[in-house]
Design a protein around this motif. Structure first.
Motif, PDB file in Angstrom:
ATOM      1  N   UNK A 140     -50.739  13.409 -23.002  1.00 45.64           N
ATOM      2  CA  UNK A 140     -49.878  12.419 -23.621  1.00 45.64           C
ATOM      3  C   UNK A 140     -50.313  12.076 -25.029  1.00 45.64           C
ATOM      4  N   UNK A 141     -51.543  12.402 -25.376  1.00 48.68           N
ATOM      5  CA  UNK A 141     -52.048  12.022 -26.688  1.00 48.68           C
ATOM      6  C   UNK A 141     -51.896  13.169 -27.666  1.00 48.68           C
ATOM      7  N   UNK A 142     -51.716  12.847 -28.933  1.00 48.14           N
ATOM      8  CA  UNK A 142     -51.765  13.832 -29.996  1.00 48.14           C
ATOM      9  C   UNK A 142     -52.632  13.260 -31.106  1.00 48.14           C
ATOM     10  N   UNK A 362     -58.467  15.117 -26.089  1.00 52.17           N
ATOM     11  CA  UNK A 362     -57.711  14.302 -25.142  1.00 52.17           C
ATOM     12  C   UNK A 362     -58.184  14.489 -23.709  1.00 52.17           C
ATOM     13  N   UNK A 363     -59.147  15.402 -23.497  1.00 49.32           N
ATOM     14  CA  UNK A 363     -59.651  15.654 -22.150  1.00 49.32           C
ATOM     15  C   UNK A 363     -61.150  15.439 -22.050  1.00 49.32           C
ATOM     16  N   UNK A 364     -61.699  14.610 -22.918  1.00 48.28           N
ATOM     17  CA  UNK A 364     -63.101  14.239 -22.765  1.00 48.28           C
ATOM     18  C   UNK A 364     -64.063  14.822 -23.776  1.00 48.28           C
ATOM     19  N   UNK A 365     -63.582  15.696 -24.689  1.00 47.06           N
ATOM     20  CA  UNK A 365     -64.468  16.182 -25.742  1.00 47.06           C
ATOM     21  C   UNK A 365     -64.742  15.045 -26.715  1.00 47.06           C
ATOM     22  N   UNK A 366     -66.026  14.802 -27.033  1.00 47.76           N
ATOM     23  CA  UNK A 366     -66.428  13.642 -27.818  1.00 47.76           C
ATOM     24  C   UNK A 366     -66.875  14.063 -29.218  1.00 47.76           C
ATOM     25  N   UNK A 367     -66.059  13.760 -30.192  1.00 48.88           N
ATOM     26  CA  UNK A 367     -66.403  14.081 -31.571  1.00 48.88           C
ATOM     27  C   UNK A 367     -67.642  13.290 -31.978  1.00 48.88           C
ATOM     28  N   UNK A 368     -68.632  13.973 -32.535  1.00 51.36           N
ATOM     29  CA  UNK A 368     -69.871  13.329 -32.933  1.00 51.36           C
ATOM     30  C   UNK A 368     -70.974  13.455 -31.908  1.00 51.36           C
TER      31      UNK A 368
END
Length: 565
Positions: A140-142, A362-368
């Motif tokens: 649902x996110x972009x 949007x599926x849990x990948x964390x930038x940083x």
């Protein structure tokens, strides 16, 4: 007098403590569940540090869990209907609650709006592609590339920004896990990394470097300083525990070759490895998620059973060594290219650095925290960099090229919209897999200005690296995809990002790019190519070193020390 005497005997400190605990619990419940009310305002999504989540939104998706690239083979039972409830998904929250870009996890936005129609050659037939999107849109996110840039900036340490504490919230169990917490005791390695961190922050300004183009880096001065310190100071310990083939058996061929090549080169490295774990800054878990997915038999086919098997390994090293428990795994890392790499590790290795091909924010990948791993489809372990190079810009007569299997919801729409529609758009379905077909595929890439990198079942695709190897400007059409080495590379200088909803405007977007701009981007593709190549013996700035640097970079920016009182 009796009342007064009772008050005097009452411990006012207990009253204050009780009030503080009560208020804290109320704030926690409000953060997790919101404030209940009957107004429409209360049912709207709640924005939290750049990510908006509506806990009541349930999205039905048709998902295929096996990779789109297992060299033409598919599991018959790999497709199944899933109901994804946002309220049961781990959501990353930032306790500083900084206002952020417009990102919505509310009702899904379709990749093609209702006014877009598929054209036929004679324009006499029109078919609405919206129903296809409605059935297959999985998230649902972009999050746009500019919003990812903002999230990266927020993740970096700054003396002027508020203290940021990350939580993983599992709404189904109301379980909180504190990330980035300080280690249980100090280590000399922590002091060394803090010193390196200070040197990087105060790096001397560099405007150019031999063989590098400053424009393709976010900050070439800090990158060069960080890379130099990594080469001189970084020490890695590889755990010896674990049985083959799940552990310690690299697979350097195929679509998951990135995790295999890194394992092979890391375990044989003499420069970074140490035998004494007390001297290590980082700890490598040599696991193959592909082998984990395929080697345990029918009893281990669900994500939960495989994640539990991986947890047994974590429990083993945590019981045998003291290092995992010291930082809750924050100085540990793994490299995973299988589609399931994220879902199998996000619970039991949530505090570790994860280098993932499936870098879907949007599926849990964390930038940083996590690092994006490039997908490299290696057909020959003996010649991992064969066929690189391409024609000059003036010789590239094809505007855009794509060919591939119709995996996922996006590619069928891409082909339906653009196959045989424009003479300068070479948009195809699957090509023959025989030697002649593979040669023709490479020739199309080497003769095209732009190479379309459209997502399949997941956001990642080997076409990004294939485009770079063939010196073709990548056009990435994969919402929420974090490109490789995002924390270092300025991708917009050598790649084009097109949101899925704009796929019907693809040609207009490409022809609107000025010629001078294209020539510069193509030249930068040639320069950045060195970062995406495997070598049997690693060389400076190659793919092995860039992956290791991304892990080093993540750990450096998150390093903390035990407070001394």
């Amino acid at each position: 007098m009796r009342i007064l005497s009772r008050l005097e005997r009452f411990d006012i400190r207990r009253l204050l403590s009780g009030m503080i605990v009560t208020v804290g619990l109320i704030v926690l419940l409000v953060l997790c569940f919101g404030i209940p009310c009957r107004n429409a305002f209360c049912s709207s999504p709640v924005k939290v540090s750049g990510i908006v989540a509506n806990p009541t939104e349930v999205v039905k998706t048709k998902m295929n869990h096996s990779s789109e690239y297992e060299e033409g083979t598919r599991n018959n039972d790999s497709s199944r209907e899933n109901v994804v409830a946002i309220s049961n998904v781990k959501v990353e929250l930032n306790a500083s609650l900084i206002p952020s870009p417009n990102v919505s996890l509310g009702k899904p936005e379709m990749a093609v709006d209702s006014s877009v129609l598929v054209r036929s050659n004679d324009d006499s037939r029109e078919s609405n592609v919206l129903p296809i999107m409605r059935r297959h849109k999985q998230v649902a996110a972009t999050v746009s590339i500019s919003q990812m840039n903002s999230l990266l900036i927020q993740s970096l340490p700054s003396s002027h920004s508020p203290v940021r504490v990350f939580f993983i919230v599992d709404f189904s169990h109301l379980r909180l896990c504190l990330l980035d917490k300080k280690p249980r005791w100090s280590s000399a390695r922590d002091s060394e990394m803090l010193s390196a961190k200070s040197e990087i922050e105060n790096a001397s300004v560099v405007h150019e470097s031999l063989g590098l183009d400053a424009s393709i880096y976010r900050n070439i001065s800090k990158f060069l300083r960080s890379y130099d310190l990594m080469e001189r100071k970084l020490r890695v310990y590889v755990y010896k525990e674990g049985k083959k083939p799940i552990f310690h058996r690299p697979m350097p061929r195929g679509i998951y070759a990135s995790e295999g090549w890194f394992m092979k080169l890391m375990e044989s490295n003499k420069k970074f490895l140490v035998k004494d774990p007390r001297k290590a800054h980082l700890f490598y878990i040599p696991v193959s998620i592909k082998a984990l997915r395929t080697s345990l038999g029918q009893d281990f086919q669900t994500p939960k059973s495989l994640a539990d098997h991986l947890k047994e390994y974590v429990d083993l090293i945590a019981a045998k060594y003291k290092f995992w428990n010291r930082t809750a795994g924050a100085d540990h890392f793994l490299v995973a290219c299988h589609d399931w790499g994220n879902k199998l590790t996000k619970k039991h290795m949530s505090n570790s650095v994860r280098a993932l091909c499936n870098s879907n924010v949007a599926q849990g990948f964390r930038i940083g925290i996590d690092t994006a791993l490039p997908v490299t489809y290696i057909r020959s372990a003996e010649s991992p960099i064969e066929y690189r190079g391409g024609k000059t810009p003036s010789e590239r007569k094809i505007l855009a090229f794509f060919a591939g299997s119709m995996h996922g919801y996006l590619r069928p729409i891409l082909v339906q919209l653009w196959e045989n529609k424009e003479p300068d758009m070479k948009i195809l379905g699957p090509m023959p897999r025989d030697p002649q077909g593979k040669k023709q595929y490479r020739e199309y890439m080497k003769s095209s200005r732009y190479c379309i990198c459209a997502r399949g079942y997941e956001v990642h695709t080997p076409r990004v690296v294939e485009a770079i190897v063939n010196e073709c400007v990548p056009v990435i059409i994969a919402d929420n995809y974090v490109p490789p080495f995002f924390e270092v590379l300025n991708w917009e200088e050598f790649a084009v990002f097109v949101e899925e909803k704009d796929i019907q405007n693809l040609r207009n977007i490409l022809v609107s790019i000025p010629e001078e701009r294209y020539i510069g981007m193509q030249a930068r593709v040639k320069t950045v190519q060195q970062h995406f190549l495997w070598h049997k013996k690693p060389v400076k700035f190659d793919l092995f070193h860039m992956i290791l640097h991304s892990v080093w970079h993540s750990r450096i920016n998150r390093i903390k020390t035990k407070s001394r009182h």
